[in-house]
Enzyme design. Sequence first.
Site, short mmCIF file in Angstrom:
data_model
loop_
_atom_site.label_atom_id
_atom_site.label_comp_id
_atom_site.label_asym_id
_atom_site.label_seq_id
_atom_site.Cartn_x
_atom_site.Cartn_y
_atom_site.Cartn_z
N LYS A 126 45.77 48.02 39.58
CA LYS A 126 47.07 48.67 39.31
C LYS A 126 46.86 49.67 38.18
O LYS A 126 45.92 49.52 37.39
CB LYS A 126 48.08 47.60 38.86
N ASP A 166 54.18 53.46 43.20
CA ASP A 166 54.97 52.33 42.68
C ASP A 166 56.17 52.98 41.99
O ASP A 166 56.50 54.14 42.32
CB ASP A 166 54.13 51.48 41.69
#
Length: 448
Positions: A126, A166
């Site tokens: 991430k 995201d």
Amino acid sequence: MKHKIEGFLDLVRQRNSLEPEFLQAVEEVAETVIPYIVQHDIYHGKNILLRMVEPERAVMFRVNWVDDSGEIQVNRGYRIQMNSAIGPYKGGLRFHPSVNMSILKFLAFEQVFKNSLTTLPMGGGKGGSDFDPKGKSDNEIMRFCHAFMSELFRHIGPNTDIPAGDIGVGGREIGFLFGMYKKLKNEFTGVLTGKGVTWGGSLIRPEATGYGTVYFAQKMLQTKGDDIKGKTVTISGSGNVAQFATEKVTQLGGKVITLSDSSGYILDKDGIDEQKLAFVMDLKNNKRGRISAYVDAYPNAKFFPKKTPWSEPCAIALPCATQNELNENDAKILLNNGCICVSEGANMPSTKEAIALFQKAKILFAPGKASNAGGVATSGLEMTQNSLRYNWTRKEVDDKLKDIMGNIHDKCIKYGKDEKTGYIDYVKGANIAGFVKVADAMLAQGVV
Ligand code: NDP
């Protein structure tokens, strides 16, 4: 058992004392996975979970860029490469002022389990930045994305690490990021997912997280002989995940009555139908406006500033905004109002206390790592199509997405169903199923 779990968590807390979100995510996994490790000799004494909570690599870098008034701005960029035992690192990029190591490590850790559950060969990672896209011009967004990629490109690649979107990173940002990567590497590869369909993207990728969250809710309801049709649904957020969750609920005959953003929520008791959703999509994706503008267009609706939608009576709740947006009090109200199903579209939107209440009441509760895995699964399908240099049709991708959500649901039953009572603990099921595949690969590869 309590002693073993606490001993492990104490060590993790000492090492990561300033990272509350990361500790929250690790605690939830440890409580279900450590008892499983203890019962299974092959995982015993190998410190597998201790290895899994340590990122294989974490990169932090400076991002300089020039705003429209000629000022030099400085942001922080990050990429956490958490685990590559079953495939290259894969996970989104978040651009939001709250981004820090704790938030990205929690997201990367959850991503490892989620990617494992999809059955596709993807490790977990991430990244992102504390850059705030709100109020920025398209040119500022482009300059920031180019500056961000001018460092990130060294650490990623189609066989190494494949970022996606995201919060704050949608199709526009992926385009700018991809453009700079391609220029720097002089290569057209599938290094990012969520690309436009004319330049390597997959059909259904924008829809996949929201659709998948609803497919998962549908699967859970079917275990009770029930259905989404005719049910009232509350949804938080109004971004990518919330928009397509709303679309799918409506297609399946449910009625969505709320949407939100960080300024508050709107309630439309008549339901947010296809036409009203088109208004929201234009408002959020093109005009970049606030959800409060909904009540100007639809005066029957109401706007509640600075509130979340969980006080509205519903049968199904889909939290699709951000972490820790549904707390213990919200859970109590939802349960008192007759809520029977919560399927998380966001990552870790329910607090630990809220989850405990849902589980105590034995309602259907799915953690994000299972129910929102449709997004990354379809990113995996985008990677496959890029490798094949071939595009599947909308129906082909949607069918594969449905299959994958069904498989994840089956695995949650395999590892989470209590044979005596029949209750399915989806948290336990998702954590153990996600763990087993990664742990087996780590064992096979030795201490690396
Ligand atoms: P978007 O940026 O498209 O939308 C985010 C939405 O959440 C916006 O409505 C935003 O409101 C709201 N929001 C963000 N922060 C807060 C906050 N602190 N309080 C209240 N509302 C907030 O993001 P996505 O829809 O892509 O992501 C939503 C969630 O889903 C995240 O948890 C993400 O990690 C998760 N997720 C996303 C996937 C994807 O494919 N996109 C895949 C799997 C999970 P505002 O505009 O006011 O900030």
